[in-house]
Design an enzyme around this catalytic site. Structure first.
Site, PDB file in Angstrom:
ATOM      1  N   HIS A   1      94.625 195.208  58.441  1.00  0.00           N
ATOM      2  CA  HIS A   1      94.860 196.568  58.661  1.00  0.00           C
ATOM      3  C   HIS A   1      93.509 197.288  58.626  1.00  0.00           C
ATOM      4  O   HIS A   1      93.249 198.021  57.685  1.00  0.00           O
ATOM      5  CB  HIS A   1      95.677 197.116  57.651  1.00  0.00           C
ATOM      6  CG  HIS A   1      97.130 196.573  57.846  1.00  0.00           C
ATOM      7  ND1 HIS A   1      97.729 196.499  58.717  1.00  0.00           N
ATOM      8  CD2 HIS A   1      97.817 195.789  56.914  1.00  0.00           C
ATOM      9  CE1 HIS A   1      98.919 195.699  58.703  1.00  0.00           C
ATOM     10  NE2 HIS A   1      98.980 195.288  57.279  1.00  0.00           N
TER      11      HIS A   1
ATOM     12  N   HIS B   1      92.509 189.203  62.045  1.00  0.00           N
ATOM     13  CA  HIS B   1      93.706 190.359  62.111  1.00  0.00           C
ATOM     14  C   HIS B   1      93.581 191.001  60.837  1.00  0.00           C
ATOM     15  O   HIS B   1      93.360 190.393  59.670  1.00  0.00           O
ATOM     16  CB  HIS B   1      95.032 189.813  62.486  1.00  0.00           C
ATOM     17  CG  HIS B   1      95.517 188.807  61.263  1.00  0.00           C
ATOM     18  ND1 HIS B   1      96.299 189.228  60.337  1.00  0.00           N
ATOM     19  CD2 HIS B   1      95.087 187.472  61.127  1.00  0.00           C
ATOM     20  CE1 HIS B   1      96.393 188.081  59.462  1.00  0.00           C
ATOM     21  NE2 HIS B   1      95.910 187.078  59.886  1.00  0.00           N
TER      22      HIS B   1
END
Ligand SMILES: *[C@@H]1O[C@H](CO)[C@@H](O)[C@H](O)[C@H]1NC(C)=O
Ligand SMILES: *[C@@H]1O[C@H](CO)[C@@H](O)[C@H](O)[C@H]1NC(C)=O
Length: 357
Positions: free
Chosen positions: A143, A141
């Site tokens: 951005h 995970h």
């Protein structure tokens, strides 16, 4: 004499016909024998081929078993979409369900990776993720904008999942997050700390932190690593983001309906998310990260933002994602006594031929 002359050739003819018939029989017999041996040979070859195929298929069974362990899930989270709540579920489950969770920390939180970071053989992101066997099954995970793995010629694409949020809600949340932080890491000093201006005041004054351009985030995250994706207001980027959402993502949930997202994900990816709904329901509070001091925007603030073309496009994308999620949910779960249930397998095979005796 005359009779003899006619009889004699007749006799010869008869003999010739007989000899010819005999020869034909002998030849036919030989041909049959050859045919028979050819058939035997063909059957033997076929048996060997079948054995080879079965041997290979046996290998495939084992490799498809390990394929279940070969899964890489990427959650390329968009900032302020309640993503931490979902990520924490993965961290809580990884021990029990035996998978790895890895945070992709990009420098300065830049969602676009350099070409060498994307693709340099063996060391950089795409090859590293696909070939790092010790980490599999893995949940990454971070951005980062959507990255198309198939472009780099690696075997096995990762499974993408994501969550989207109402674009104004997301921006408001981000705005206050920069000023007041959240209850997750309360001590951490934030970039705009000390700025007491509300979101409404910012919009009224036309400040940069609440400008419509700041809404342009979910589209480029789903669009990816192309220049045009980051061109604010690009129609091409919007269409690309929509296409990726339906073609490249296994499931995209909504912040507003996170519980249903978790439930469907558990049904689809039990290897990772077995027990996730239970965990989400019982630990709702601990998984929620609230931006402190968040004030809902006023009507006129919302009206002003709605006039911008950027909002219209981000909202079109959000509504597209919403419709798709609700469609998936309608086909995956049923409500009973106020509770949701995942539907059992609703297809089966019939008319399987040839019959196994
Ligand atoms: C990400 O890496 C930077 C250094 O590049 C570091 O300062 C930062 O604390 C890291 N972020 C997290 C969440 O660990
Ligand atoms: C992937 O990257 C990590 C950290 O940079 C490294 O330790 C690991 O060995 C790499 N794995 C592969 C398969 O290249």
């Amino acid at each position: 004499m005359r009779i003899l002359r006619t009889v004699m050739p007749h006799k010869f003819q008869l003999l010739a016909v007989l000899a010819f018939g005999l020869a034909v029989l002998v030849i036919e017999n030989q041909i049959r024998k050859i045919d028979e041996s050819r058939e035997i040979l063909e059957r033997t070859v076929a048996r060997h081929k079948v054995a080879a195929v079965e041997q290979r298929r046996g290998g495939q069974v084992t490799s498809s078993l390990s394929q279940a362990e070969d899964v890489v899930v990427i959650y390329n989270r968009v900032p302020k979409t309640a993503s931490t709540s979902f990520t924490n579920i993965a961290y809580d489950l990884c021990g029990k369900n035996r998978f790895h969770v890895l945070h992709i920390n990009t420098s300065k939180n830049n969602p676009v990776l350099s070409l060498q970071d994307q693709a340099r053989p063996l060391v950089r992101f795409v090859h590293n993720v696909t070939s790092w066997q010790e980490m599999k099954p893995a949940f990454y995970h971070g951005h980062v904008a959507y990255l198309d793995f198939s472009k780099y010629g690696v075997e096995g694409k990762p499974t993408y999942v994501n969550v989207v949020r109402d674009p104004i809600e997301r921006l408001v949340s981000y705005y206050y997050f920069l000023r007041f932080g959240d209850d997750y890491r309360p001590g951490l000093r934030r970039r705009k700390q000390g700025d007491k201006k509300t979101f409404d005041e910012c919009v009224a004054a036309g400040g940069p932190d609440c400008a419509p351009e700041k809404l342009w985030l979910q589209i480029p995250f789903f669009c990816g690593h192309h220049s045009e994706c980051w061109n604010v207001g690009s129609r091409w980027a919007l269409e690309e983001a929509k296409a990726n959402l339906v073609r490249e993502y296994l499931l995209v949930g909504l912040t507003e309906e996170l519980e249903d997202f978790v439930m469907i994900l558990e049904a689809v990816l039990p290897r990772f998310f077995k027990g996730a709904s239970q965990l989400y329901r019982t630990g709702k509070k601990s998984h929620l990260r609230k931006t402190t001091e968040k004030k809902p925007p006023a009507e006129e603030t919302i009206t002003k933002l709605h006039q911008s073309d950027i909002w219209k496009m981000e909202n079109e994308f959000y509504e597209f994602a919403q419709e798709q999620f609700q469609f998936v949910r309608a086909h995956a779960v049923r409500e009973k006594d106020g509770e949701l249930f995942v539907l059992a397998q609703s297809f089966f095979y019939e008319k399987i031929y040839p019959k196994v005796s």
